[in-house]
Motif scaffolding. Sequence first.
Motif, short mmCIF file in Angstrom:
data_model
loop_
_atom_site.label_atom_id
_atom_site.label_comp_id
_atom_site.label_asym_id
_atom_site.label_seq_id
_atom_site.Cartn_x
_atom_site.Cartn_y
_atom_site.Cartn_z
N MET A 1 0.85 -1.19 0.00
CA MET A 1 0.00 0.00 0.00
C MET A 1 0.89 1.25 0.00
SD MET A 1 -2.89 1.22 2.79
CE MET A 1 -3.76 -0.34 2.72
N THR A 2 0.59 2.21 -0.85
CA THR A 2 1.36 3.45 -0.91
C THR A 2 0.97 4.36 0.26
OG1 THR A 2 -0.33 4.57 -2.24
CG2 THR A 2 1.37 3.31 -3.43
N VAL A 3 1.76 5.41 0.42
CA VAL A 3 1.44 6.38 1.47
C VAL A 3 0.09 7.03 1.19
CG1 VAL A 3 2.14 8.55 2.53
CG2 VAL A 3 3.86 6.80 2.02
N ALA A 4 -0.17 7.37 -0.07
CA ALA A 4 -1.47 7.94 -0.43
C ALA A 4 -2.58 6.93 -0.13
CB ALA A 4 -1.50 8.35 -1.90
N GLY A 5 -2.31 5.64 -0.34
CA GLY A 5 -3.29 4.61 -0.03
C GLY A 5 -3.55 4.52 1.46
N MET A 6 -2.52 4.69 2.27
CA MET A 6 -2.70 4.70 3.72
C MET A 6 -3.61 5.86 4.14
SD MET A 6 1.16 3.97 5.08
CE MET A 6 2.22 2.75 4.30
N ALA A 7 -3.39 7.02 3.54
CA ALA A 7 -4.23 8.18 3.87
C ALA A 7 -5.67 7.92 3.46
CB ALA A 7 -3.69 9.43 3.18
N ALA A 8 -5.87 7.29 2.30
CA ALA A 8 -7.22 6.99 1.83
C ALA A 8 -7.92 6.01 2.76
CB ALA A 8 -7.17 6.42 0.42
N ALA A 9 -7.14 5.12 3.41
CA ALA A 9 -7.73 4.12 4.30
C ALA A 9 -8.34 4.72 5.55
CB ALA A 9 -6.67 3.09 4.68
N VAL A 10 -7.89 5.91 5.94
CA VAL A 10 -8.43 6.54 7.14
C VAL A 10 -9.24 7.79 6.82
CG1 VAL A 10 -6.58 5.64 8.60
CG2 VAL A 10 -6.30 7.87 7.50
N SER A 11 -9.42 8.09 5.55
CA SER A 11 -10.17 9.27 5.14
C SER A 11 -11.55 8.88 4.64
CB SER A 11 -9.42 10.03 4.04
OG SER A 11 -10.16 11.14 3.58
N ASP A 12 -12.56 9.57 5.12
CA ASP A 12 -13.93 9.34 4.68
C ASP A 12 -14.22 10.28 3.51
OD1 ASP A 12 -16.56 8.65 4.41
OD2 ASP A 12 -17.24 9.59 6.27
N GLY A 13 -13.90 9.82 2.32
CA GLY A 13 -14.05 10.64 1.12
C GLY A 13 -12.72 11.13 0.62
N PRO A 14 -12.69 11.86 -0.48
CA PRO A 14 -11.44 12.35 -1.07
C PRO A 14 -10.72 13.30 -0.12
CG PRO A 14 -13.27 12.56 -2.61
CD PRO A 14 -13.87 12.23 -1.29
N LEU A 15 -9.40 13.29 -0.17
CA LEU A 15 -8.63 14.24 0.63
C LEU A 15 -8.88 15.66 0.13
CD1 LEU A 15 -5.11 12.56 1.06
CD2 LEU A 15 -6.94 12.74 2.75
N PRO A 16 -9.14 16.61 1.03
CA PRO A 16 -9.35 17.99 0.60
C PRO A 16 -8.05 18.74 0.37
CG PRO A 16 -9.68 17.82 2.96
CD PRO A 16 -9.43 16.43 2.46
N PHE A 17 -6.92 18.20 0.83
CA PHE A 17 -5.62 18.85 0.67
C PHE A 17 -4.73 17.98 -0.22
CE2 PHE A 17 -5.48 16.20 4.46
CZ PHE A 17 -4.31 15.47 4.30
N ARG A 18 -3.63 18.55 -0.66
CA ARG A 18 -2.70 17.84 -1.52
C ARG A 18 -1.76 16.98 -0.66
NH1 ARG A 18 -2.43 15.72 -6.43
NH2 ARG A 18 -0.35 15.84 -7.41
N LEU A 19 -1.61 15.73 -1.02
CA LEU A 19 -0.69 14.83 -0.33
C LEU A 19 0.29 14.24 -1.33
CD1 LEU A 19 0.14 13.27 2.27
CD2 LEU A 19 -1.39 11.44 1.50
N THR A 20 1.56 14.40 -1.07
CA THR A 20 2.60 13.76 -1.86
C THR A 20 3.55 13.04 -0.91
OG1 THR A 20 3.98 15.76 -1.83
CG2 THR A 20 2.48 15.48 -3.71
N ALA A 21 4.26 12.04 -1.44
CA ALA A 21 5.11 11.24 -0.56
C ALA A 21 6.37 10.78 -1.25
CB ALA A 21 4.32 10.04 -0.04
N PHE A 22 7.30 10.31 -0.44
CA PHE A 22 8.60 9.84 -0.92
C PHE A 22 8.49 8.67 -1.88
CE2 PHE A 22 7.56 7.56 2.94
CZ PHE A 22 7.86 6.24 2.64
N ASP A 23 7.39 7.92 -1.82
CA ASP A 23 7.25 6.75 -2.71
C ASP A 23 6.62 7.12 -4.05
OD1 ASP A 23 4.66 7.28 -1.94
OD2 ASP A 23 4.24 5.27 -1.16
N GLY A 24 6.42 8.42 -4.29
CA GLY A 24 5.86 8.89 -5.54
C GLY A 24 4.35 8.94 -5.57
N SER A 25 3.68 8.45 -4.55
CA SER A 25 2.22 8.47 -4.52
C SER A 25 1.73 9.87 -4.20
CB SER A 25 1.68 7.47 -3.51
OG SER A 25 2.09 7.79 -2.20
#
Length: 420
Positions: A1-25
């Motif tokens: 699971m990517t870092v963006a995927g981890m954030a999606a797992a705890v977010s109820d709906g789309p993220l309202p802010f921009r998320l970028t990570a070291f793994d390119g997600s």
Amino acid sequence: MTVAGMAAAVSDGPLPFRLTAFDGSQAGPPDAPGLHIRNRHALNYVLTAPGDLGLARAYIAGDMDMTGVHPANPYPLLRLMAQELRLRRPTPGEVVDLVRSAGLSSLLPVVPPPQEATPRWLRVAHGLGHSRKRDASAIGRHYDVSNDFYEMVLGPSMTYTCALYPTADASLEQAQDAKHALVFDKLGLRPGDRLLDVGCGWGSMVRHAARRGVRVLGVTLSSQQAQWGQRAIRDEGLGDLAEIRHLDYRDVPETGFDAISSIGLTEHIGVKQYPDYFGRLYGKLRPGGRLLNHCITRPENRTAAKAEPFIDRYVFPDGELTGSGRIIMAMQDTGFDVRHAENLREHYGMTLRDWCGNLERHWTACVDDVGEGTAKVWGLYMAACRLGFERNTIQLVQVLGVKPDDQGDSAVPLRPWWRG
């Protein structure tokens, strides 16, 4: 699971802010302010301390960046997250995937940034509860940072409390002067009166009153504040009327004051110490003397008084907040005749806005003075507190009390006598 995927797992709906990570997600709107996770160390901080403390640790340590905002003022990002981010509890299967993706080593505790105070339960080395030694340690940690730093952030008034904006476009200095004038007028001070200013900071209220002929004693537990304030008194030629001592308010020997101002001190006292605190101040006043208590409060009186983890570890160790109702009750139980209470929370939001502006304008010099980590703590905490005042999760309340004489007379006019 990517870092963006981890954030999606705890977010109820789309993220309202921009998320970028070291793994390119990445996730969230491309043009929105956001977070950049620089390395796995950031995940370690977040997973071992979910919530504001873990995020703050990663940010202050430099393992996570805030993008699209200035580090002196991350308010736009914090507001976006507070208004639109919705979190949910991940399923057991998602938790397993999260741990597997992050790695078991990410669940091991890590050393926090050096700006973090020890947990509250470990502070017994500095004394129990709100002992003199422990209070002095907590105050020194926050206020003995650097007078130069405070001058850059607070501005010429060197006033680290909520200002009073007479108009929406008033400057910070005009607003701080208006606050001191309001306190002065509520206390009914006149030339020749004696004022005790407890928790006086750098002495702005002390000097305001002395310029108007009042004899003032200010006390503070910060040695740097006392030194700065005494120098300012000498520079203004107010030495015959004003004095600032590096002293605990509990150790002031004088009595019979006409008035006491307590501006931004009660937050450090501890709710269980209120009876002793207000009792001591009551004993310092003459009959008919007035107390103006100005402090941050909660909008209700039910929640625990202890500060949230980030504030307790990085900003105000041992700080406690409660509702103005509990403060009024403690004052009344002490014997004060409470005459007026006023909520100035919008004004504190504006004050914090202007302090963040000062920090941004002097960012390079502030970083050179106290280090980037400490400067980031200040930008984060002031922006978060601004949001708290605007959203009514914290308030700023002034309470005016009088010590009646033996016949119950408080000697006040029939209607409020001040402007502002």
